[in-house]
Structure formats: C-alpha cells, structure tokens
Design an enzyme around this catalytic site. Sequence first.
Site, PDB file in Angstrom:
ATOM      1  N   CYS A 115       0.848  -1.184   0.000  1.00 56.44           N
ATOM      2  CA  CYS A 115       0.000   0.000   0.000  1.00 56.44           C
ATOM      3  C   CYS A 115       0.886   1.237   0.000  1.00 56.44           C
ATOM      4  O   CYS A 115       1.845   1.311   0.768  1.00 56.44           O
ATOM      5  CB  CYS A 115      -0.899   0.003   1.240  1.00 56.44           C
ATOM      6  SG  CYS A 115      -2.027   1.399   1.335  1.00 56.44           S
ATOM      7  N   HIS A 144      -8.526  -3.823  -3.107  1.00 55.85           N
ATOM      8  CA  HIS A 144      -7.739  -2.990  -2.191  1.00 55.85           C
ATOM      9  C   HIS A 144      -8.192  -1.534  -2.264  1.00 55.85           C
ATOM     10  O   HIS A 144      -8.410  -0.884  -1.234  1.00 55.85           O
ATOM     11  CB  HIS A 144      -6.252  -3.122  -2.557  1.00 55.85           C
ATOM     12  CG  HIS A 144      -5.331  -2.331  -1.691  1.00 55.85           C
ATOM     13  ND1 HIS A 144      -4.534  -2.911  -0.741  1.00 55.85           N
ATOM     14  CD2 HIS A 144      -5.066  -1.001  -1.633  1.00 55.85           C
ATOM     15  CE1 HIS A 144      -3.815  -1.977  -0.134  1.00 55.85           C
ATOM     16  NE2 HIS A 144      -4.114  -0.800  -0.664  1.00 55.85           N
ATOM     17  N   GLU A 145      -8.341  -1.011  -3.477  1.00 51.68           N
ATOM     18  CA  GLU A 145      -8.719   0.399  -3.638  1.00 51.68           C
ATOM     19  C   GLU A 145     -10.159   0.652  -3.212  1.00 51.68           C
ATOM     20  O   GLU A 145     -10.459   1.683  -2.607  1.00 51.68           O
ATOM     21  CB  GLU A 145      -8.468   0.871  -5.067  1.00 51.68           C
ATOM     22  CG  GLU A 145      -7.013   0.783  -5.507  1.00 51.68           C
ATOM     23  CD  GLU A 145      -6.012   1.374  -4.527  1.00 51.68           C
ATOM     24  OE1 GLU A 145      -6.308   2.413  -3.898  1.00 51.68           O
ATOM     25  OE2 GLU A 145      -4.917   0.798  -4.387  1.00 51.68           O
ATOM     26  N   HIS A 193     -10.214   1.025   0.435  1.00 53.91           N
ATOM     27  CA  HIS A 193      -9.830   2.379   0.860  1.00 53.91           C
ATOM     28  C   HIS A 193     -11.040   3.302   0.881  1.00 53.91           C
ATOM     29  O   HIS A 193     -11.187   4.135   1.779  1.00 53.91           O
ATOM     30  CB  HIS A 193      -8.769   2.969  -0.073  1.00 53.91           C
ATOM     31  CG  HIS A 193      -7.367   2.667   0.323  1.00 53.91           C
ATOM     32  ND1 HIS A 193      -6.823   3.012   1.543  1.00 53.91           N
ATOM     33  CD2 HIS A 193      -6.367   2.057  -0.362  1.00 53.91           C
ATOM     34  CE1 HIS A 193      -5.566   2.628   1.602  1.00 53.91           C
ATOM     35  NE2 HIS A 193      -5.261   2.032   0.455  1.00 53.91           N
TER      36      HIS A 193
END
Length: 181
Positions: free
Chosen positions: A89, A131-132, A135
Amino acid sequence: MTVMPIRLFGDPVLTTPAAEVVDFDARLRRLVKDLDETLVDQRGSGLAAPQLGVGLRVFVFRDEDASGHLVNPVLRFPDEEEQDGPEGCLSMPGLYFDTRRRRNVVAKGYDMHGRPLQVVGRGHLARCLQHETDHLDGVLFLDRMDATRRKAALRAIREAPWFATPPRVKLSPHGPAGLFR
C-alpha cells in the site's frame, strides 16, 4: 496535473468511509488526473482519493492488463475462488504482507464523465480493485489479515522509518498535587 503527497498509515482519513461522488465536473476530472500522476510517480498499482486526503469514492489503477479509474465502484464476485499473496500500500511504503483476497472480481462504477464503466479483474488486477475499493470504505488491507499476520504487520509498521510515533508525554516531577484538591 500535480503529484500530491500521500497520506500515511495513522491518518484518520484512511479509515473514514468516503462520500459518493455526485458532481462529475472539472474538479473530479482534475482529481482523477492528480491521482493518476501521483500513482505513476510512485510506481504503484492503485491509488484512492482518501490517500490524497480527499474523501470521495474514486480511485485509479494501473496493471499490466489494464489501467484506468473508477468512480463510485461496486464490486461483485463471480465465484468463491481465492488468492493469498503479497500486497502493499502506498500509505505504508516499502511494506508487503500476505493477504487473502478473492481471485476474480467485477467492478462497476462510472468514469470521470459519469458514463457507466465495468472492469473485470483477475489475479493481481482483482487484488488491486478490492484494495482500492476497501480504501473508499475506510478499510485497510491490515483489516483483511488474520490476527497473526496483522500482529506481524503492525510490528513492521511501527519499525518503519516513515512511521510517526505518538509524541512522548513528559510527566511533571512535581506530581499532580494541586490539580485535584
């Protein structure tokens, strides 16, 4: 376009859910371009708006299979197949930890002009899209780890040169007398 500073682990914006984008305007297009330029500069796979301190549901991605951006993404998983492997990250620079993710994903959202968009991801691209999107939900990949891996990851983060440790509080040699009488 501008390369922007990336917020690091510990910044509250990284654990705060981002707001839906409602205005597909010049400011959004500028944000997408800033995200992309910053991602290229950092040589990453993905970068979400909260990592630049902007609480909006938008991210950019770059992979050997595809590159682009998604606004207001929603993920769907076509099967139960999983992958377990290293993940990093940009908000935790230089650190990689094994993380379990789904192997295949379909991400639906919009482009910066408000047109519907779909990205099908497998393997690394699927990991990046998940993953994004995490976020944008205020979720860090550390939250996806089992307790043993998370403990090791947190130890590595505390030892990282970029980690800002909390300031030490010095106690008065005179004690609290007089404050609580």
